[in-house]
Scaffold this active site. Structure first.
Site, PDB file in Angstrom:
ATOM      1  N   ASP A  88       0.084  -1.309  -0.164  1.00  0.00           N
ATOM      2  CA  ASP A  88      -0.303   0.163  -0.307  1.00  0.00           C
ATOM      3  C   ASP A  88       0.792   1.517   0.108  1.00  0.00           C
ATOM      4  O   ASP A  88       1.981   1.480   0.169  1.00  0.00           O
ATOM      5  CB  ASP A  88      -0.902   0.218   1.576  1.00  0.00           C
ATOM      6  N   HIS A 105       2.822   2.939  -8.628  1.00  0.00           N
ATOM      7  CA  HIS A 105       2.995   1.993  -9.402  1.00  0.00           C
ATOM      8  C   HIS A 105       3.742   1.084  -9.967  1.00  0.00           C
ATOM      9  O   HIS A 105       4.267   0.706  -9.543  1.00  0.00           O
ATOM     10  CB  HIS A 105       1.243   1.363  -9.938  1.00  0.00           C
ATOM     11  N   LEU A 199      10.044 -21.430  -3.978  1.00  0.00           N
ATOM     12  CA  LEU A 199       9.607 -20.404  -3.600  1.00  0.00           C
ATOM     13  C   LEU A 199       8.180 -20.338  -4.173  1.00  0.00           C
ATOM     14  O   LEU A 199       8.286 -20.535  -5.429  1.00  0.00           O
ATOM     15  CB  LEU A 199       9.926 -18.981  -3.906  1.00  0.00           C
TER      16      LEU A 199
HETATM   17  C1  FPP Z   1      -1.636   0.300  -3.228  1.00  0.00           C
HETATM   18  O1  FPP Z   1      -1.922   1.184  -3.416  1.00  0.00           O
HETATM   19  C2  FPP Z   1      -0.887  -0.953  -4.334  1.00  0.00           C
HETATM   20  C3  FPP Z   1      -2.444  -0.694  -5.393  1.00  0.00           C
HETATM   21  C4  FPP Z   1      -3.414  -0.348  -5.263  1.00  0.00           C
HETATM   22  C5  FPP Z   1      -1.182  -1.685  -6.380  1.00  0.00           C
HETATM   23  C6  FPP Z   1      -0.365  -2.606  -6.288  1.00  0.00           C
HETATM   24  C7  FPP Z   1       0.780  -2.432  -7.479  1.00  0.00           C
HETATM   25  C8  FPP Z   1       1.996  -2.991  -7.202  1.00  0.00           C
HETATM   26  C9  FPP Z   1       2.501  -2.634  -5.572  1.00  0.00           C
HETATM   27  C10 FPP Z   1       2.711  -3.081  -8.802  1.00  0.00           C
HETATM   28  C11 FPP Z   1       2.433  -4.277  -9.901  1.00  0.00           C
HETATM   29  C12 FPP Z   1       2.552  -5.447  -8.756  1.00  0.00           C
HETATM   30  C13 FPP Z   1       3.085  -6.070  -9.630  1.00  0.00           C
HETATM   31  C14 FPP Z   1       2.734  -7.325  -9.296  1.00  0.00           C
HETATM   32  C15 FPP Z   1       3.494  -6.281 -11.210  1.00  0.00           C
HETATM   33  P1  FPP Z   1      -2.113   2.624  -3.173  1.00  0.00           P
HETATM   34  O2  FPP Z   1      -2.322   3.089  -5.076  1.00  0.00           O
HETATM   35  O3  FPP Z   1      -3.808   2.635  -2.962  1.00  0.00           O
HETATM   36  O4  FPP Z   1      -2.182   4.073  -2.675  1.00  0.00           O
HETATM   37  P2  FPP Z   1      -2.437   4.827  -1.817  1.00  0.00           P
HETATM   38  O5  FPP Z   1      -2.665   3.975  -0.805  1.00  0.00           O
HETATM   39  O6  FPP Z   1      -1.617   5.930  -1.660  1.00  0.00           O
HETATM   40  O7  FPP Z   1      -3.314   5.618  -2.510  1.00  0.00           O
END
Ligand code: FPP
Length: 362
Positions: A88, A105, A199
């Site tokens: 997050d 991301h 893994l």
């Molecule tokens: C939450 O942060 C994150 C996500 C909804 C997407 C997670 C994706 C990645 C870590 C990158 C891609 C992953 C892979 C496996 C290729 P948020 O956008 O809700 O952040 P915020 O809470 O600060 O708005």
């Protein structure tokens, strides 16, 4: 063997290597090089020293250690078998830099790579990453599209790494909702890597724990005869076999980044006994060092698992922790005969149902 004093521990990471070697050897074999008989005491003292417990070394002291220093403190024998992470803070990371959210991301992919690498290096058996929740479908279409592109890019670029490092890939969630090219890539990588056991990396995509539980109940209802008394067939371990994570031990450690202290509908059944670790670090900043700190923090905790000493052997057979052991091993032995409940690309409702689980769990 000399047990080093705390002052021997250089804070720039140069741990006394000979001592560390001795410690690892004692931990592994219970034997000291020179066959001295006060071994367990020596090992205990060294463990105490290495973990910083009882020698005045505080959690905060870890901050002054280099990454290699932290690695040296990790006890391989008590690592979590399964680490689950709620990634997050990507959006906040990007916005704090005046960048579009997708930049967060994108940077987060580097943290994903690093987390996998650390788990592989340390010999952790399973890593599960919450990459896209069912609730995330409510985000603006543009952000969803960019995320889907990122997942595609990720599978294209990482496939070779997974196969080279013999990492088994698995995806959970309502995968049928994902764009078809992603479903295909998932199926292919799952198929190509299914024989590996170094893994298991599981990506939770289009995932929500409550839906997973409801889907599991629906599948279970198909299998259990509607006869009076047949509800006696249903046990915790049997039910767990209908979840998307049927092939994994329960997480021992759940990490959430970005300062939020919630579990957000992630692996609700499976984290019943997990240790929770919340950090303010945003996911794109969560790198090798941060994961090592989380692992060290986990190792300081006393896991009693509802009992008195926390040992698996002392738990009753119906206890999830012991049941996943037996089920996990059975699954490995019965790999080819146990159907895959959550096949990528097939809507959960239409999946081939597990064989009557009662018969192969016996
Ligand atoms: C939450 O942060 C994150 C996500 C909804 C997407 C997670 C994706 C990645 C870590 C990158 C891609 C992953 C892979 C496996 C290729 P948020 O956008 O809700 O952040 P915020 O809470 O600060 O708005």
């Amino acid at each position: 063997m000399m047990v080093p004093s705390r002052h021997d521990l250089s804070l720039n990471g140069n741990l006394p290597q000979e001592s560390l070697r001795q410690y690892r050897k004692i931990s592994k074999t219970g034997r000291h090089d020179s066959n001295v008989h006060h071994r367990s005491d020596q090992a205990r003292k060294m463990k105490t020293f290495m973990t910083g417990q009882g020698n005045g070394m505080e959690h905060g002291d870890w901050d002054r250690l280099s990454e290699e220093g932290l690695v040296s403190l990790v006890q391989l024998k008590t690592l979590p078998r399964h680490v689950a992470i709620i990634m997050d803070g990507n959006g906040r990371w990007a916005m704090g830099r005046g960048l579009p959210r997708v930049a967060g991301h994108r940077e987060g992919v580097l943290s994903v790579r690093e987390a996998i690498k650390v788990c592989r290096e340390l010999g952790i058996s399973a890593l599960t990453l919450y990459a896209f929740s069912l609730e995330n479908w409510k985000r603006p279409p543009k952000e969803i599209a960019l995320l889907m592109d990122l997942f595609c890019e990720y599978f294209q670029s990482e496939c070779e790494y997974f196969l080279r490092e013999q990492i088994r890939f698995h995806a959970i969630g309502r995968l049928a909702l994902l764009p078809q090219p992603i479903q295909t890539m998932i199926s292919e990588l799952q198929e190509q890597s299914k024989g590996y056991d170094q893994l298991t990396v599981t990506l939770a995509l289009s995932y929500g724990a409550r839906s997973e539980i409801v889907d599991a109940i629906k599948r279970l209802l198909h299998d259990v005869p509607r006869d009076p008394g047949s509800e006696g067939m249903i046990s915790e371990e049997m039910f767990a076999q209908y979840l998307d994570t049927w092939n994994l031990p329960d997480p021992d450690l759940l990490i959430r980044t970005s300062g939020e202290s919630r579990v957000s509908n992630f692996l609700l059944w499976q984290i019943a006994y997990a240790e929770l670790y919340f950090t303010r670090t945003l996911w794109p900043d969560f790198r090798r060092r941060d994961l090592l700190l989380a692992l060290l923090d986990y190792q300081r905790r006393e896991r009693r698992l509802g009992g008195l000493d926390g040992t698996i052997d002392s738990l009753p057979p119906s206890f999830p922790q012991s049941s996943y052991f037996s089920v996990f091993h059975k699954e490995r032995r019965h790999e080819t005969t146990v159907p895959h409940i959550s096949k990528a690309g097939v809507p959960p409702q239409n999946l081939p149902r597990p064989l009557s689980l009662a018969s192969w769990l016996d």
